[in-house]
Design a protein around this motif. Structure first.
Motif, short mmCIF file in Angstrom:
data_model
loop_
_atom_site.label_atom_id
_atom_site.label_comp_id
_atom_site.label_asym_id
_atom_site.label_seq_id
_atom_site.Cartn_x
_atom_site.Cartn_y
_atom_site.Cartn_z
N LEU A 146 -3.87 12.80 -14.61
CA LEU A 146 -5.18 11.81 -14.27
C LEU A 146 -6.47 12.59 -13.74
N GLN A 147 -6.03 13.80 -12.99
CA GLN A 147 -7.31 14.52 -12.22
C GLN A 147 -7.52 13.55 -11.07
N ILE A 148 -6.57 12.90 -10.35
CA ILE A 148 -7.19 12.26 -9.15
C ILE A 148 -6.12 12.83 -7.95
N ASP A 149 -6.42 12.51 -6.76
CA ASP A 149 -5.56 12.97 -5.73
C ASP A 149 -4.29 12.50 -5.54
N ALA A 150 -3.20 13.16 -5.23
CA ALA A 150 -1.96 13.08 -5.41
C ALA A 150 -1.66 11.69 -4.45
N THR A 151 -2.53 11.52 -3.13
CA THR A 151 -2.26 10.44 -2.48
C THR A 151 -1.94 9.15 -3.21
N TYR A 152 -2.84 8.70 -4.01
CA TYR A 152 -2.98 7.58 -4.70
C TYR A 152 -1.66 7.50 -5.91
N THR A 153 -1.26 8.61 -6.28
CA THR A 153 -0.17 8.44 -7.46
C THR A 153 1.14 8.46 -6.58
N THR A 154 1.11 8.89 -5.47
CA THR A 154 2.14 8.96 -4.57
C THR A 154 2.47 7.51 -4.28
N LEU A 155 1.39 6.72 -3.75
CA LEU A 155 1.78 5.40 -3.31
C LEU A 155 2.24 4.59 -4.35
N PHE A 156 1.34 4.81 -5.71
CA PHE A 156 2.09 4.05 -6.90
C PHE A 156 3.32 4.20 -7.22
N ILE A 157 3.98 5.28 -7.44
CA ILE A 157 5.24 5.82 -7.59
C ILE A 157 6.22 5.32 -6.77
N GLY A 158 5.93 5.48 -5.32
CA GLY A 158 6.86 5.00 -4.30
C GLY A 158 6.83 3.66 -4.47
N CYS A 159 5.89 2.68 -4.46
CA CYS A 159 5.96 1.31 -4.55
C CYS A 159 6.76 0.94 -5.70
N LEU A 160 6.73 1.60 -6.97
CA LEU A 160 7.35 1.21 -8.08
C LEU A 160 8.97 1.38 -7.94
N VAL A 161 9.32 2.57 -7.55
CA VAL A 161 10.86 2.65 -7.35
C VAL A 161 11.43 1.75 -6.12
N VAL A 162 10.48 1.60 -4.91
CA VAL A 162 10.91 0.58 -4.19
C VAL A 162 11.08 -0.70 -4.40
N LEU A 163 10.27 -1.26 -5.28
CA LEU A 163 10.60 -2.49 -5.67
C LEU A 163 11.83 -2.90 -6.52
N TYR A 164 11.97 -1.96 -7.51
CA TYR A 164 13.35 -2.38 -8.23
C TYR A 164 14.19 -2.01 -7.67
N THR A 165 14.48 -0.89 -6.61
CA THR A 165 15.63 -0.85 -5.84
C THR A 165 15.98 -2.01 -4.82
N VAL A 166 14.84 -2.34 -4.14
CA VAL A 166 15.10 -3.66 -3.36
C VAL A 166 15.74 -4.80 -4.10
N TRP A 167 15.23 -5.17 -5.41
CA TRP A 167 15.67 -6.23 -6.02
C TRP A 167 17.22 -5.98 -6.71
N GLY A 168 17.38 -4.86 -7.22
CA GLY A 168 18.93 -4.82 -7.71
C GLY A 168 19.82 -4.24 -7.12
N GLY A 169 19.79 -3.31 -5.88
CA GLY A 169 20.64 -2.82 -5.32
C GLY A 169 21.26 -1.73 -6.09
N THR A 170 22.68 -1.32 -5.72
CA THR A 170 23.43 -0.28 -6.39
C THR A 170 23.76 -0.25 -7.87
N LYS A 171 23.84 -1.54 -8.47
CA LYS A 171 24.12 -1.69 -9.64
C LYS A 171 23.02 -1.52 -10.57
N ALA A 172 21.89 -1.74 -10.18
CA ALA A 172 20.52 -1.43 -10.80
C ALA A 172 20.46 0.13 -10.82
N VAL A 173 20.68 0.57 -9.64
CA VAL A 173 20.79 2.16 -9.58
C VAL A 173 21.77 3.03 -10.79
N SER A 174 22.99 2.15 -10.51
CA SER A 174 24.02 3.10 -11.36
C SER A 174 23.93 2.92 -12.78
#
Length: 564
Positions: A146-174
């Motif tokens: 996207l040719q944008i600063d990695a700060t914004y993409t880091t926040l996007f990716i981090g929030c995406l992973v955190v949300l589905y891990t918080v929801w599903g726990g280890t079963k979602a992970v496995s």
């Protein structure tokens, strides 16, 4: 990327997240949230263990590492099969019989609470920081595309992973990791075939590997015994064995994977499956980097693979100096291209003397290229002192986005995202497990309800997610991400493993002696690293031996030291 690539990318991600959330429904207690009700079969465990270790860093940095320095990194994994055998015999049955949530619960029963907490603390610090690095890896991809600063993409990716891990726990992970690894295997094989296809018609797989070898990139095995050489057979078999034994045996991100097994047999089979597949998989990933190197012997590579940083200097007041550097780079490439053509002919004719002469000339040309790149990075720092001058992590990404056909680009980008999501989700789940079981439940609320522990587990997953995102924002300063993660692990894994070795096998050593030994060992390991006494893999062996030695010495000198 094209519209087709974006559809493939987001379609794959949506499929994975939806599947994980669907399969994890019904996790309404801490046993289901943290251990998946201990119901998963051996092949789930095997793929989950692999996916946890094979983060986006593996698929982003490993090909770049092979491109820059060859196949020697493969030796790092030589200790994996041996570690899996030892773990299957010792750690797995012990953890299953004790019915623990985390590996560190055992340490209080064997020693005392302070040793348990200290070990858990070492794990939390190491795993929290390394998780931040794994979050940063896929943000590099979006940043480049996207040719944008990695700060914004880091926040996007981090929030995406955190949300589905918080929801599903280890079963979602496995469950998501099982599907992820299937897609990853398919994508990697396809990428390898495509790289060979893009080479000149007369250059096949074998010839490409010969070219890379003559350029010093196929050096997979090194039997020399050198404390300062990062990757040799001995550092992999000995130092790597201790690192892998500690990682898979005492790191909750991995222990939590095989504790989900429905039986000791399933956990063992899952680990052995990982031991059999891991080394060939790593060879495949590194070989892709070697083939990319071969491709760029016939096609001019970018002078710098991080487009964002290159664009900055192209728009700066140093444009004229940059152009002179580019001209020098182009001249050297033409010289190398001529040498490679001569090498092709010499290889066909099996003219060994001429091959050796060309190889020496190629070595000189490669040194010229390195000097030109050093001049470029110096100019980048002159323009911007905070510039990211290490483009190792962008080599494979640049090749994928520039050279591969539509659709496949989206799939390979999705693979790197999936790897990041799998390893990051496992890490966050393990950080939450350790925080809740070893700290909250042990000290704060010993008799909480099932819903209370479940809610706190989700809250701790969210907390460690935010912590990791903050770390990720600073990860660009660490150079090659794959090496950074392994160096960080080597600073702590030896000490942690030593504590467990004492716990399992040295019965006369008590809690206080082991606690003091672990602190002394960790201090000495950090000192060895700071003064660069040895290659980082050996720190795992040194840390383990120091804990065992100090624990026995302190207990012998002060026999009155009791367990509590």
């Amino acid at each position: 990327m094209s519209v087709v690539d974006w559809i493939v990318l987001f379609g794959t991600l949506l499929l994975i997240v939806s599947y994980g959330i669907y399969k994890s429904r019904g996790s309404n207690n801490i046993d289901g949230y943290l251990l998946g009700n201990k119901s998963l079969p051996w092949y789930h465990i095997g793929f989950s263990v692999m996916a946890t270790q094979a983060s986006a860093i593996t698929f982003l940095s490993a090909p770049g590492l092979a491109y820059s320095s060859g196949m020697s990194f493969a030796q790092f994994y030589f200790g994996v099969p041996l570690a899996m055998i030892v773990l299957s015999i010792t750690f797995v049955p012990m953890f299953h019989r004790m019915r623990v949530f985390t590996a560190y619960e055992y340490l209080e029963k064997r020693f005392d609470v302070k040793t348990r907490v200290f070990t858990a603390f070492l794990f939390l610090i190491q795993r929290g920081v390394s998780t931040g690095i794994t979050i940063y890896a896929p943000s590099v991809i979006l940043s480049s595309i996207l040719q944008i600063d990695a700060t914004y993409t880091t926040l996007f990716i981090g929030c995406l992973v955190v949300l589905y891990t918080v929801w599903g726990g280890t079963k979602a992970v496995s469950y998501t990791q099982l599907l992820q690894m299937g897609i990853i295997f398919f994508g990697l094989l396809t990428a390898g075939v495509m790289v060979v296809h893009l080479l000149p018609a007369e250059i096949g797989l074998v010839k490409a590997l010969h070219i890379a070898g003559k350029s010093g990139r196929a050096n997979a095995i090194d039997f020399s015994f050198d404390w300062n050489n990062q990757y040799t057979v001995w550092s992999g078999l000995i130092g790597g064995f201790f690192l892998q034994l500690s990682y898979f045996g005492t790191d909750q991100s991995q222990v939590g994977r095989y504790l989900t097994g429905s039986s000791i047999r399933d956990s063992r089979l899952g680990l052995l499956m990982n031991g059999l597949i891991k080394v060939p998989l790593q060879f495949l990933i590194l070989m892709i980097g070697i083939l990319v190197f071969a491709y760029y012997q016939y096609n001019q590579p970018p002078i710098f693979f991080n487009k964002l940083e290159l664009n900055k200097i192209e728009k700066s007041t140093y444009q004229d100096e940059l152009q002179k550097i580019k001209d020098q780079f182009n001249t050297v490439f033409q010289e190398k291209h001529r040498l490679i053509s001569k090498l092709n002919t010499a290889l066909d004719q099996e003219a060994d003397r001429e091959i050796d002469e060309i190889r020496a000339d190629l070595h000189i040309a490669n040194k010229k290229t390195a000097a030109i790149r050093d001049e470029l990075t110096g100019l980048m720092q002159k323009n911007d002192p905070k510039a990211d001058t290490n483009d190792n992590n962008y080599i494979f990404l640049n090749f994928v986005t520039e050279k591969l056909p539509k659709g496949l680009i989206g799939l390979l980008i999705a693979i790197i995202f999936l790897a990041s999501m799998g390893s990051t989700a496992s890490a966050l789940n393990s950080l939450a497990s350790t925080s809740v079981i070893d700290i909250y439940k042990r000290f704060i609320h010993k008799e909480g309800s099932a819903s209370n522990y479940l809610n706190v587990s989700r809250l701790m997953t969210f907390f460690w997610g935010i912590f990791s995102i903050i770390i990720a924002l600073y990860a660009s300063r660490l150079g090659n991400l794959l090496e950074a993660v392994n160096i960080l692990g080597s600073l702590f894994y030896g000490t942690i493993l030593g504590i467990f070795i004492v716990a399992f096998y040295i019965k006369r050593a008590k809690g206080t002696a082991t606690f003091i030994a672990a602190i002394l060992a960790e201090i000495l390991v950090i000192i060895c690293w700071k003064v660069d006494v040895m290659a980082f893999l050996w720190l795992n062996l040194v840390g383990c031996i120091l804990v065992v030695f100090f624990a026995m010495l302190i207990q012998a000198m002060f026999p009155a030291i009791q367990r509590r």
